[in-house]
Design a protein around this motif. Structure first.
Motif, mmCIF file in Angstrom:
data_model
loop_
_atom_site.group_PDB
_atom_site.id
_atom_site.type_symbol
_atom_site.label_atom_id
_atom_site.label_comp_id
_atom_site.label_asym_id
_atom_site.label_seq_id
_atom_site.Cartn_x
_atom_site.Cartn_y
_atom_site.Cartn_z
ATOM 1 N N VAL A 1 0.896 -1.343 -0.083
ATOM 2 C CA VAL A 1 0.170 -0.065 -0.047
ATOM 3 C C VAL A 1 0.709 1.259 0.006
ATOM 4 N N PRO A 2 0.329 2.374 -0.622
ATOM 5 C CA PRO A 2 1.355 3.604 -0.761
ATOM 6 C C PRO A 2 1.337 4.424 0.718
ATOM 7 N N ASP A 3 0.630 4.223 1.615
ATOM 8 C CA ASP A 3 0.402 4.981 2.814
ATOM 9 C C ASP A 3 1.985 5.338 3.482
ATOM 10 N N GLY A 4 2.896 4.327 3.543
ATOM 11 C CA GLY A 4 4.229 4.336 4.083
ATOM 12 C C GLY A 4 4.996 5.543 3.491
ATOM 13 N N HIS A 5 4.832 5.639 2.058
ATOM 14 C CA HIS A 5 5.536 6.724 1.065
ATOM 15 C C HIS A 5 4.912 7.816 1.531
ATOM 16 N N GLU A 6 3.323 8.162 1.476
ATOM 17 C CA GLU A 6 2.671 9.378 1.933
ATOM 18 C C GLU A 6 3.084 9.592 3.323
ATOM 19 N N ARG A 7 3.231 8.936 4.196
ATOM 20 C CA ARG A 7 3.423 9.436 5.620
ATOM 21 C C ARG A 7 4.913 9.882 5.604
ATOM 22 N N LEU A 8 5.744 9.134 5.061
ATOM 23 C CA LEU A 8 7.255 9.567 5.103
ATOM 24 C C LEU A 8 7.490 11.182 4.226
ATOM 25 N N GLY A 9 6.538 11.208 3.464
ATOM 26 C CA GLY A 9 6.572 12.636 2.557
ATOM 27 C C GLY A 9 5.830 13.517 3.560
ATOM 28 N N LYS B 1 6.149 8.801 -5.611
ATOM 29 C CA LYS B 1 6.212 7.208 -5.264
ATOM 30 C C LYS B 1 4.622 6.716 -5.237
ATOM 31 N N VAL B 2 3.801 7.562 -4.493
ATOM 32 C CA VAL B 2 2.510 7.217 -4.030
ATOM 33 C C VAL B 2 1.679 7.571 -5.537
ATOM 34 N N ILE B 3 2.099 8.390 -6.330
ATOM 35 C CA ILE B 3 1.284 8.503 -7.497
ATOM 36 C C ILE B 3 1.458 7.555 -8.312
ATOM 37 N N GLU B 4 2.884 7.168 -8.497
ATOM 38 C CA GLU B 4 3.250 6.077 -9.196
ATOM 39 C C GLU B 4 2.552 4.664 -8.797
ATOM 40 N N PHE B 5 2.702 4.367 -7.347
ATOM 41 C CA PHE B 5 2.140 3.211 -6.954
ATOM 42 C C PHE B 5 0.699 3.301 -7.356
ATOM 43 N N ILE B 6 -0.228 4.543 -7.251
ATOM 44 C CA ILE B 6 -1.632 4.234 -7.588
ATOM 45 C C ILE B 6 -1.805 4.179 -8.954
ATOM 46 N N GLU B 7 -0.871 4.603 -10.025
ATOM 47 C CA GLU B 7 -0.882 4.569 -11.269
ATOM 48 C C GLU B 7 -0.654 2.951 -11.804
ATOM 49 N N ARG B 8 0.231 2.234 -11.164
ATOM 50 C CA ARG B 8 0.392 0.834 -11.330
ATOM 51 C C ARG B 8 -1.081 0.035 -10.968
ATOM 52 N N ILE B 9 -1.558 0.657 -9.782
ATOM 53 C CA ILE B 9 -2.811 -0.162 -9.556
ATOM 54 C C ILE B 9 -3.819 0.303 -10.466
#
Length: 151
Positions: free
Chosen positions: A86-94, A112-120
């Motif tokens: 899940v992208p939460d870790g990258h978002e929270r680190l941001g 990284k969050v945006i890339e993660f969501i784009e892959r999904i």
């Protein structure tokens, strides 16, 4: 030798057939109950995992708001390690980097969050042949605005 077509013979076979049907129905019902129980357990476990993820993610937010940025960073990195899917870790680190004023690193995390969501999104489109996709996933619409503002 007689053909055994009498009532007694028919009754005996009818009782055997009914017993076999009852046994089959009992077996099917038991299999269905076991499948429903397994599904219920999987649903319960998924819900509990989701709650644990939410709690860990929210803990980072609370630490950032409390100004405990070193602890927030450790918690965000642990979130990344425990929940890489899940992208939460990258978002929270941001969020941590943004609170520190380290905007380039915050922007990298948000990208990284945006890339993660784009892959999904691409995976969902490929699996459903449907180009429709929500504008936000699990509250990540805010991330897009923040990334644009920071980046």
């Amino acid at each position: 030798m007689p053909l055994r077509s009498g009532k007694k013979y028919k009754k005996c076979h009818l009782e055997k057939d009914q017993a076999a049907e009852r046994a089959e129905l009992t077996s099917v019902a038991a299999k269905r109950a076991a499948a429903e129980q397994a599904q219920s357990k999987a649903t319960r476990e998924a819900f509990e995992a989701s709650q644990a993820l939410d709690a860990a993610s929210n803990a980072v937010v609370d630490l950032v708001h409390a100004g405990q940025l070193d602890e927030a960073e450790r918690a965000a990195r642990e979130l990344l390690e425990r929940y890489p899917e899940v992208p939460d870790g990258h978002e929270r680190l941001g969020m941590v980097y943004e609170a520190r004023g380290d905007h380039p690193r915050a922007a990298d995390c948000y990208r990284k969050v945006i890339e993660f969501i784009e892959r999904i999104r691409v995976t969902l489109i490929r699996s459903t042949n449907n180009s429709c996709f929500p504008k936000s996933i699990h509250g990540h619409e805010l991330t897009f605005r923040t990334a644009a503002a920071v980046g």
